[in-house]
Write a protein that holds these residues in place. Structure first.
Motif, short mmCIF file in Angstrom:
data_model
loop_
_atom_site.label_atom_id
_atom_site.label_comp_id
_atom_site.label_asym_id
_atom_site.label_seq_id
_atom_site.Cartn_x
_atom_site.Cartn_y
_atom_site.Cartn_z
N LYS A 179 -2.79 11.57 12.72
CA LYS A 179 -3.91 10.71 12.51
C LYS A 179 -4.09 9.39 13.02
O LYS A 179 -5.27 8.75 12.86
N LEU A 236 -2.50 3.54 8.55
CA LEU A 236 -3.57 4.06 9.00
C LEU A 236 -4.91 2.63 9.25
O LEU A 236 -5.75 2.83 10.02
N LYS A 237 -4.81 2.16 7.88
CA LYS A 237 -5.78 1.28 7.63
C LYS A 237 -5.60 0.09 8.58
O LYS A 237 -6.48 -0.42 9.38
N TYR A 238 -4.49 -0.20 8.98
CA TYR A 238 -4.10 -1.49 9.84
C TYR A 238 -4.31 -0.81 11.23
O TYR A 238 -4.89 -1.79 11.99
N GLU A 291 -6.63 1.25 12.26
CA GLU A 291 -7.90 1.15 12.44
C GLU A 291 -8.65 -0.04 12.70
O GLU A 291 -9.65 -0.31 13.46
N GLU A 292 -8.02 -1.13 12.12
CA GLU A 292 -8.57 -2.35 11.92
C GLU A 292 -8.04 -3.30 13.24
O GLU A 292 -9.00 -3.91 14.03
N ASP A 310 0.91 -1.29 0.16
CA ASP A 310 0.04 -0.15 -0.11
C ASP A 310 0.97 1.21 0.00
O ASP A 310 2.01 0.96 0.06
N LYS A 322 -6.96 -1.71 16.23
CA LYS A 322 -7.10 -1.18 17.26
C LYS A 322 -5.78 -1.13 18.29
O LYS A 322 -6.06 -1.72 19.53
N ALA A 373 -1.39 5.32 4.23
CA ALA A 373 -2.79 4.56 4.05
C ALA A 373 -2.79 3.24 4.57
O ALA A 373 -3.64 3.01 5.32
N GLY A 374 -1.69 2.36 4.21
CA GLY A 374 -1.56 1.14 4.76
C GLY A 374 -1.31 1.03 6.22
O GLY A 374 -2.11 0.35 7.08
#
Length: 286
Positions: free
Chosen positions: A277, A241-243, A245-246, A234, A248, A238-239
């Protein structure tokens, strides 16, 4: 590595949320915490009642930290410009890291960007532990709480396999001494860098990254950490933050990068974006 900590504080009850994190740090080796408050004369106009309140609050928080098991607690009450006074003390003393408090996503940009914490993050020579708390409601009244009961409960270490990122490893090794702490290692294979590479070159780089990440995982596991390792493809920001968020995590550990010899402490763009972020507390290692 975790021996002596500087904790600049503001005099609000919300700061007491952060004091609870100290007990975990004691388990990781913290022996001394220096509480510091700077009376900004531009805001107080030298009101002696404010100074008296600050002294009383620092004394109360010192007692609380001593009860939490900190062997030594010092308090410092200074007058002046907060950023200058904090950076001066960081230069004069041998601190393992500096701990800063902030509030979460909805208020974060307004309270943190351009603030004292922002300046300390950019120019301190030491690692910075940024603790985030978020608005919530308990018993019908508004309050603030940390993103997790224990900041060191679920650690996410983000690495680009650079020398700067590897400076975090000794700190991670100390965190393993905190009961219940688990660790995820995340490496984001930057898809931008692969656009003009041959298939063979991409496979070669991917294989080397997997080897290094697995070796890192094994080394930390051998030292007693409960640890997993993951590689995703990614854009780095993005990679990550996505990880986050998933999964936690309660704490994200990331390395800082200098941009130039003139401003060695200026954070790299990926690190800076993640700091702002991330949905959890962040430990920036230098």
């Amino acid at each position: 590595m975790f021996r002596k900590v500087l904790f600049p504080v503001v005099l609000t009850h919300k700061m007491e949320n952060y004091l609870s994190c100290i007990s975990d740090m004691v388990k990781a080796g913290v022996e001394q915490v220096d509480l510091m408050h700077v009376v900004d004369l531009h805001d107080t106009y030298g009101d002696p009642k404010i100074v008296e309140f600050a002294q009383e609050t620092l004394a109360k928080w010192k007692e609380s930290l001593m009860k939490a098991g900190v062997a030594k607690v010092e308090t410092y009450l200074e007058e002046g410009e907060p950023t200058e006074e904090i950076l001066r003390r960081l230069d004069e003393e041998d601190y393992s890291f500096v701990m800063l408090g902030s509030r979460g996503t909805s208020l974060f940009k307004r309270l943190f960007l351009g603030s004292v914490a922002e300046n300390v993050l950019h120019y301190a020579r030491q690692p910075v532990l940024l603790l985030k708390s978020y608005p919530c409601e308990e018993g019908g009244k508004a309050t603030y709480s940390l993103t997790c009961g224990s900041v060191f409960e679920k650690i996410l270490y983000v690495t680009d396999l650079s020398e700067g990122a590897e400076k975090a490893l000794p700190y991670l090794e100390k965190m393993k001494d905190i009961p219940g702490a688990t660790l995820d290692i995340l490496h984001v294979h930057d898809t931008r860098a692969m656009e003009y590479m041959s298939t063979e070159k991409i496979q070669e780089i991917s294989a080397e990254e997997k080897r290094r990440i697995e070796q890192m995982r094994k080394n930390l596991a051998d030292k007693g950490f409960v640890v997993e390792a993951h590689i995703v493809e990614d854009h780095p920001v993005a990679g990550i933050l996505k990880y986050a968020e998933e999964k936690k995590p309660s704490l994200l550990v990331i390395g800082a990068k200098g941009k130039s010899k003139l401003l060695e402490m200026v954070l790299g763009s990926v690190t800076e974006t993640i700091i702002h972020k991330a949905p959890c507390s962040v430990f920036v290692i230098r």
